[in-house]
Design a protein around this motif. Structure first.
Motif, PDB file in Angstrom:
ATOM      1  N   LYS A 397       0.855  -0.843  -0.106  1.00  0.00           N
ATOM      2  CA  LYS A 397      -0.014   0.115   0.144  1.00  0.00           C
ATOM      3  C   LYS A 397       0.908   1.418   0.180  1.00  0.00           C
ATOM      4  O   LYS A 397       0.346   1.893  -0.928  1.00  0.00           O
ATOM      5  N   LEU A 398       1.988   1.035  -0.028  1.00  0.00           N
ATOM      6  CA  LEU A 398       2.882   2.933   0.854  1.00  0.00           C
ATOM      7  C   LEU A 398       3.568   2.852  -0.615  1.00  0.00           C
ATOM      8  O   LEU A 398       3.652   4.148  -1.455  1.00  0.00           O
ATOM      9  N   VAL A 399       3.370   1.852  -1.545  1.00  0.00           N
ATOM     10  CA  VAL A 399       3.815   1.551  -2.926  1.00  0.00           C
ATOM     11  C   VAL A 399       2.797   1.616  -3.975  1.00  0.00           C
ATOM     12  O   VAL A 399       3.243   1.473  -4.962  1.00  0.00           O
ATOM     13  N   ALA A 400       2.242   1.803  -3.518  1.00  0.00           N
ATOM     14  CA  ALA A 400       0.365   1.849  -4.322  1.00  0.00           C
ATOM     15  C   ALA A 400       0.421   0.365  -4.689  1.00  0.00           C
ATOM     16  O   ALA A 400      -0.075  -0.043  -6.237  1.00  0.00           O
ATOM     17  N   ASP A 401       1.237  -0.877  -4.477  1.00  0.00           N
ATOM     18  CA  ASP A 401       0.946  -1.837  -5.647  1.00  0.00           C
ATOM     19  C   ASP A 401       1.505  -2.343  -7.012  1.00  0.00           C
ATOM     20  O   ASP A 401       0.919  -2.398  -7.750  1.00  0.00           O
ATOM     21  N   GLY A 402       2.199  -0.879  -7.727  1.00  0.00           N
ATOM     22  CA  GLY A 402       2.645  -0.467  -8.554  1.00  0.00           C
ATOM     23  C   GLY A 402       3.600  -1.104  -9.222  1.00  0.00           C
ATOM     24  O   GLY A 402       4.945  -1.769  -8.776  1.00  0.00           O
ATOM     25  N   LYS A 403       3.757  -1.183 -10.628  1.00  0.00           N
ATOM     26  CA  LYS A 403       4.816  -2.572 -11.244  1.00  0.00           C
ATOM     27  C   LYS A 403       6.080  -1.168 -11.914  1.00  0.00           C
ATOM     28  O   LYS A 403       6.095  -0.659 -12.779  1.00  0.00           O
ATOM     29  N   TRP A 404       6.518  -0.353 -10.536  1.00  0.00           N
ATOM     30  CA  TRP A 404       7.841   0.362 -10.728  1.00  0.00           C
ATOM     31  C   TRP A 404       9.253  -0.690 -11.129  1.00  0.00           C
ATOM     32  O   TRP A 404       8.910  -2.026 -10.630  1.00  0.00           O
ATOM     33  N   ALA A 405       9.628   0.112 -11.706  1.00  0.00           N
ATOM     34  CA  ALA A 405      10.731  -0.428 -12.358  1.00  0.00           C
ATOM     35  C   ALA A 405      11.681  -0.227 -11.055  1.00  0.00           C
ATOM     36  O   ALA A 405      11.670   0.406  -9.909  1.00  0.00           O
ATOM     37  N   PRO A 406      12.305  -1.753 -10.796  1.00  0.00           N
ATOM     38  CA  PRO A 406      13.113  -1.656  -9.355  1.00  0.00           C
ATOM     39  C   PRO A 406      13.695  -0.750  -9.137  1.00  0.00           C
ATOM     40  O   PRO A 406      14.547  -0.660  -7.829  1.00  0.00           O
ATOM     41  N   THR A 407      14.182   0.345 -10.098  1.00  0.00           N
ATOM     42  CA  THR A 407      15.983   1.009  -9.228  1.00  0.00           C
ATOM     43  C   THR A 407      14.561   2.365  -9.447  1.00  0.00           C
ATOM     44  O   THR A 407      15.229   3.598  -8.576  1.00  0.00           O
ATOM     45  N   THR A 408      13.379   2.087  -9.005  1.00  0.00           N
ATOM     46  CA  THR A 408      12.600   3.513  -8.986  1.00  0.00           C
ATOM     47  C   THR A 408      12.888   4.060  -7.557  1.00  0.00           C
ATOM     48  O   THR A 408      12.592   2.716  -6.454  1.00  0.00           O
ATOM     49  N   PRO A 409      13.280   4.980  -7.201  1.00  0.00           N
ATOM     50  CA  PRO A 409      13.767   5.872  -5.492  1.00  0.00           C
ATOM     51  C   PRO A 409      12.422   4.977  -4.720  1.00  0.00           C
ATOM     52  O   PRO A 409      11.457   5.393  -4.944  1.00  0.00           O
ATOM     53  N   PHE A 421       5.715  12.494   7.307  1.00  0.00           N
ATOM     54  CA  PHE A 421       5.946  12.108   8.132  1.00  0.00           C
ATOM     55  C   PHE A 421       7.265  11.403   8.202  1.00  0.00           C
ATOM     56  O   PHE A 421       7.501  10.565   6.935  1.00  0.00           O
ATOM     57  N   PRO A 422       8.512  11.084   9.057  1.00  0.00           N
ATOM     58  CA  PRO A 422       9.637   9.832   9.426  1.00  0.00           C
ATOM     59  C   PRO A 422       8.679   8.924   8.992  1.00  0.00           C
ATOM     60  O   PRO A 422       8.025   8.015  10.390  1.00  0.00           O
ATOM     61  N   LEU A 423       9.157   7.794   8.293  1.00  0.00           N
ATOM     62  CA  LEU A 423       8.187   6.320   8.019  1.00  0.00           C
ATOM     63  C   LEU A 423       9.687   5.364   7.550  1.00  0.00           C
ATOM     64  O   LEU A 423      10.425   5.355   6.578  1.00  0.00           O
ATOM     65  N   VAL A 424       9.349   3.932   7.972  1.00  0.00           N
ATOM     66  CA  VAL A 424      10.421   3.352   8.046  1.00  0.00           C
ATOM     67  C   VAL A 424       8.771   1.752   7.468  1.00  0.00           C
ATOM     68  O   VAL A 424       8.623   1.771   8.190  1.00  0.00           O
ATOM     69  N   SER A 425       9.708   1.002   6.186  1.00  0.00           N
ATOM     70  CA  SER A 425       8.725   0.172   6.562  1.00  0.00           C
ATOM     71  C   SER A 425       9.570  -0.968   6.705  1.00  0.00           C
ATOM     72  O   SER A 425      10.942  -1.569   6.428  1.00  0.00           O
ATOM     73  N   LEU A 426       9.365  -2.090   7.181  1.00  0.00           N
ATOM     74  CA  LEU A 426       9.952  -3.473   7.899  1.00  0.00           C
ATOM     75  C   LEU A 426       9.177  -4.517   7.421  1.00  0.00           C
ATOM     76  O   LEU A 426       7.813  -4.993   7.932  1.00  0.00           O
ATOM     77  N   ARG A 427      10.173  -5.302   6.171  1.00  0.00           N
ATOM     78  CA  ARG A 427       8.967  -5.966   5.271  1.00  0.00           C
ATOM     79  C   ARG A 427       9.838  -6.987   5.158  1.00  0.00           C
ATOM     80  O   ARG A 427      10.694  -6.823   3.956  1.00  0.00           O
ATOM     81  N   THR A 428       9.395  -8.151   4.418  1.00  0.00           N
ATOM     82  CA  THR A 428       9.478  -9.465   4.187  1.00  0.00           C
ATOM     83  C   THR A 428       9.326  -9.120   2.553  1.00  0.00           C
ATOM     84  O   THR A 428       8.210  -9.441   2.635  1.00  0.00           O
ATOM     85  N   ASN A 429      10.082  -9.765   1.556  1.00  0.00           N
ATOM     86  CA  ASN A 429       9.161  -9.531   0.372  1.00  0.00           C
ATOM     87  C   ASN A 429       8.198 -11.128  -0.391  1.00  0.00           C
ATOM     88  O   ASN A 429       9.024 -12.431  -0.698  1.00  0.00           O
ATOM     89  N   LYS A 430       6.887 -10.747  -0.116  1.00  0.00           N
ATOM     90  CA  LYS A 430       6.323 -11.760  -0.607  1.00  0.00           C
ATOM     91  C   LYS A 430       5.433 -11.464  -1.618  1.00  0.00           C
ATOM     92  O   LYS A 430       5.043 -12.560  -2.331  1.00  0.00           O
ATOM     93  N   ALA A 431       4.985  -9.867  -2.278  1.00  0.00           N
ATOM     94  CA  ALA A 431       4.320 -10.054  -3.001  1.00  0.00           C
ATOM     95  C   ALA A 431       5.853  -9.342  -4.068  1.00  0.00           C
ATOM     96  O   ALA A 431       6.564  -9.406  -3.472  1.00  0.00           O
ATOM     97  N   ASP A 432       5.225  -9.048  -5.485  1.00  0.00           N
ATOM     98  CA  ASP A 432       5.639  -8.256  -6.863  1.00  0.00           C
ATOM     99  C   ASP A 432       6.387  -6.817  -6.196  1.00  0.00           C
ATOM    100  O   ASP A 432       8.165  -7.119  -6.621  1.00  0.00           O
ATOM    101  N   PRO A 433       5.828  -6.059  -5.865  1.00  0.00           N
ATOM    102  CA  PRO A 433       6.499  -4.513  -5.535  1.00  0.00           C
ATOM    103  C   PRO A 433       8.092  -4.891  -4.776  1.00  0.00           C
ATOM    104  O   PRO A 433       8.238  -5.387  -3.715  1.00  0.00           O
ATOM    105  N   MET A 434       9.116  -4.497  -5.590  1.00  0.00           N
ATOM    106  CA  MET A 434      10.223  -4.730  -5.185  1.00  0.00           C
ATOM    107  C   MET A 434      10.105  -3.067  -4.115  1.00  0.00           C
ATOM    108  O   MET A 434      11.150  -3.874  -3.393  1.00  0.00           O
TER     109      MET A 434
END
Length: 434
Positions: A397-409, A421-434
């Motif tokens: 949801k942070l990256v809109a489940d988008g097909k971003w290029a893997p190098t996208t900031p 606001f300052p944020l950090v995502s703690l996440r192990t990769n299960k779905a496609d968004p990089m």
């Protein structure tokens, strides 16, 4: 300039989404039917007349789940959600109206929307009854995973409690590579990986062993870093170092053991650093994605620690001293809740489906729409020194489940949320968004 996705969201017709719709979602529905059937069987055995209505309503829910599964398997058009007295009905139905015969079936709708829609439809089946409206069909599985995690929980509890007598760890925390920084990074990784980090050296640490902690901890951090695709924990540490007595928010993911690791991290932050004075936890308001944390799950997890018989039912050989450690930790967290050091973003007694600012977390909206769709929640999060988003769904949801290029900031993918606001995502990769 308005923020837009560079390409469409992932859809079930893409690659592995077909497997999700064909196998995973039907399995989830089947498991709910099984859980309900067991409950109905127990009610039937009691032969109490007041159970008759609940039994019939339970059978009605099962019929609704079966119909949902039938429509899913035949790629039916997503039907509007019935008004059930709860929140987040109109937002889904308005979105369905915009599809207008295009990408509006189980196999063609955007994956993120379809999955959120599924759980909101499940909620409606329960909310329309009078006897099951507060029932969480996923609680049994949450309970079992919590009970089965006692060994790891005791390990983490001992590691945390071992720090209580070591106030000298605060010495030199301003310097790079300090003992406090190493422990902070370990605690953050415990929240990321679960019990894959090794905090055992904290248990027997003596005052004269600080150099050992820093050497061993730094080496372990370097080893674990090889498995992290993007590691910003150093920046997170520097962010918190600029704060004194601030507030950290945790947007929760799974109940059970993952919630326990979140509480461990929160306790460390408020008890052993000068940066954080309060941690606010953000749960879901309806049963969500099987294992997500509800207000009841939060209080239940803490109360279960104080019940020395709870884990013995699953692991009867647990030493009494270890049970006492868990009990002491549960009592400490209860005190944190009572004093406001720990706080749930909504009252712990909030009924399932009751309207609140937390409703946004169970909409279909990605977090780029937070400023537009939930300004009051955004205002609240802006008061935080750091917001930690847990788990795969929050990242999607942070990256809109988008097909971003893997190098996208990451900052670019955050869109309108970036810099709010300052944020950090703690996440192990299960779905496609990089």
């Amino acid at each position: 300039m308005a923020w837009t996705l560079p390409v469409d969201q992932f859809s079930p017709k893409d690659k592995d989404r077909y497997t999700t719709v064909v196998k995973r979602w039907p399995t989830i529905l089947t498991n709910i039917v099984s859980t309900l059937s067991n409950e109905i069987h127990i009610l039937t055995l009691s032969a109490e007349s007041e159970n008759e209505t609940k039994i019939e309503q339970g059978k009605g829910i099962i019929r609704g789940l079966s119909a949902l599964k039938h429509d899913m398997g035949r790629n039916k058009v997503l039907s509007p959600i019935e008004q059930d007295g709860g929140s987040n009905v109109d937002c889904y139905n308005r979105h369905l109206g915009t599809l207008d015969g295009k990408d509006d079936t189980w196999f063609t709708a955007a994956w993120l929307f379809a999955e959120c829609y599924l759980y909101r439809q499940i909620r409606t089946l329960f909310a329309k009854t009078t006897k099951w409206t507060q029932y969480d069909p996923f609680f049994t599985s949450k309970e079992e995973t919590y009970k089965s995690s006692s060994t790891a929980m005791i390990h983490l509890a001992k590691s945390l409690m071992a720090l209580d007598e070591r106030k000298d760890l605060l010495k030199g925390w301003e310097e790079p590579g300090s003992a406090l920084e190493i422990i902070f990074l370990e605690m953050m990784q415990a929240a990321l990986w679960g019990n894959a980090t090794d905090l055992s050296l904290l248990v027997d640490l003596k005052y004269e062993d600080l150099q050992k902690l820093q050497a061993v901890g730094a080496k372990a951090q370097a080893e674990n870093a090889k498995y992290i695709l993007r590691n910003d924990l150093g920046e997170v540490w520097e962010c918190l170092k600029r704060v004194e007595g601030g507030r950290v928010d945790i947007v929760l993911d799974n109940a059970g053991f993952e919630l326990y690791t979140d509480l461990i991290l929160a306790d460390f932050l408020v008890s052993h650093t000068p940066f954080v004075g309060q941690v606010v936890f953000h749960p879901k308001t309806i049963p969500w994605f099987v294992s997500d944390t509800l207000p009841y799950d939060f209080t239940w997890a803490i109360e279960s620690l104080k019940d020395t018989s709870f884990f013995l039912k699953h692991a009867p050989d647990i030493p009494a001293a270890d049970l006492d450690t868990l009990k002491a930790l549960g009592e400490r967290w209860t005190q944190h809740m009572e004093s406001g050091v720990f706080k749930l973003s909504i009252p712990t007694s909030t009924p399932l489906g009751a309207p609140s600012a937390a409703d946004f977390w169970t909409t279909q909206w990605s977090y780029q729409f937070l400023p537009e769709q939930a300004p009051e929640l955004l205002k609240e999060l802006k008061g935080s020194s750091l917001v930690i988003f847990k788990g795969d769904l929050n990242y999607r949801k942070l990256v809109a489940d988008g097909k971003w290029a893997p190098t996208t900031p990451f900052e670019e993918a955050l869109g309108p949320l970036n810099g709010q606001f300052p944020l950090v995502s703690l996440r192990t990769n299960k779905a496609d968004p990089m």
